[in-house]
Design a protein around this motif. Sequence first.
Motif, PDB file in Angstrom:
ATOM      1  N   ILE A 198       0.852  -1.198   0.000  1.00  0.00           N
ATOM      2  CA  ILE A 198       0.000   0.000   0.000  1.00  0.00           C
ATOM      3  C   ILE A 198       0.884   1.242   0.000  1.00  0.00           C
ATOM      4  O   ILE A 198       1.875   1.316   0.736  1.00  0.00           O
ATOM      5  CB  ILE A 198      -0.924   0.002   1.232  1.00  0.00           C
ATOM      6  N   VAL A 219      -6.150   3.595   6.931  1.00  0.00           N
ATOM      7  CA  VAL A 219      -5.657   2.281   6.496  1.00  0.00           C
ATOM      8  C   VAL A 219      -5.839   1.249   7.606  1.00  0.00           C
ATOM      9  O   VAL A 219      -6.337   0.140   7.374  1.00  0.00           O
ATOM     10  CB  VAL A 219      -4.169   2.372   6.090  1.00  0.00           C
ATOM     11  N   VAL A 226      -2.898  -5.347   8.928  1.00  0.00           N
ATOM     12  CA  VAL A 226      -1.942  -4.442   8.284  1.00  0.00           C
ATOM     13  C   VAL A 226      -0.595  -4.545   8.991  1.00  0.00           C
ATOM     14  O   VAL A 226      -0.515  -4.448  10.217  1.00  0.00           O
ATOM     15  CB  VAL A 226      -2.424  -2.979   8.330  1.00  0.00           C
ATOM     16  N   GLU A 256      -2.124  -6.800   4.486  1.00  0.00           N
ATOM     17  CA  GLU A 256      -1.578  -5.700   3.689  1.00  0.00           C
ATOM     18  C   GLU A 256      -0.249  -5.254   4.287  1.00  0.00           C
ATOM     19  O   GLU A 256      -0.012  -5.418   5.492  1.00  0.00           O
ATOM     20  CB  GLU A 256      -2.552  -4.520   3.651  1.00  0.00           C
TER      21      GLU A 256
END
Length: 313
Positions: A198, A219, A226, A256
Amino acid sequence: MDMASAMASSRSVLALARSTPSPSASASSTSGVAVAAAAPSLRAVRFSSAAAFGSGTSWTIKRPVLRGATMHRVRDVVSCSLKKLAEVELTDLTNNPSPSFPAAPGIYAVYDKAGDLQYIGLSRRVSASLQSHMRELPELCASAKFAVVDAPERAALTDAWKSWMEEHINQGGNVPPGNVSGNTTWTARKARAAKPEIKLTPGAHVKLNVPIETLIDKVVKDLKVVAFIKGTRTSPQCGFSHRVLTILNEQGVDYEVLNVLDEDHNPGLREVIKKYSQWPTIPQLYVKGEFVGGADVLDEMVQSGEIKDLFKN
């Protein structure tokens, strides 16, 4: 018989034993597996070592006949301290898609839905290997057995692997399909495109209209898992970042990644993320909007088994 005569007789018997030729070996070959009988107390089995070493080399293993529960030691015979394949309990993989496997060196055996042994493997990290097989070969992975090998050296793992293979064949089984010479089903890794990292901004030439903290917050809260790391998904730039990604991959988690070293697309992220989490080091993992920790925290969760609950639902 006097002592001199007894000693002479013993020498004659010994000389006769040394000069007597051993029975000729007879061999047969079926499906790439050759079995030979070279002597009454030894047999040799040939099968592929590709499963264990990633090569197509065939190995011949001399093994002793088991008399009762005693294994008579011959060269390279594995220590009896290792649990026998038949003594290890099966772990069901169909009703328990996220079983807990040890992140340790050891050996394992995988069975299909019919209960047929498909593959015996060795690994320096059993959890990673079994999770990979479950992900790539679900139709062949219905249950599994595993045993931890205390010594991580290749020789110790190889001896343990041979021991299970020999036991299976001694009980009348064939070499598992995945271990037959030329079969790469279990050793070939399917190439998968890596998910891109990302990027918080289109590039250094774009001026931000919002604070980077706001972008981080969005995010973290919008995405389930993440990881903020040093480097990329396929090329982490520090050992701790690599460890976090390894654990996530072992758990089969969809996650991510943000690279804190990418100053072009994530300017200032390396320092800002520390203030955001109030945690002084990187990597950092967030799950469902909550900060979890770094590599040390995840390692502790793996050891305690808490890691399974972290990614549920």
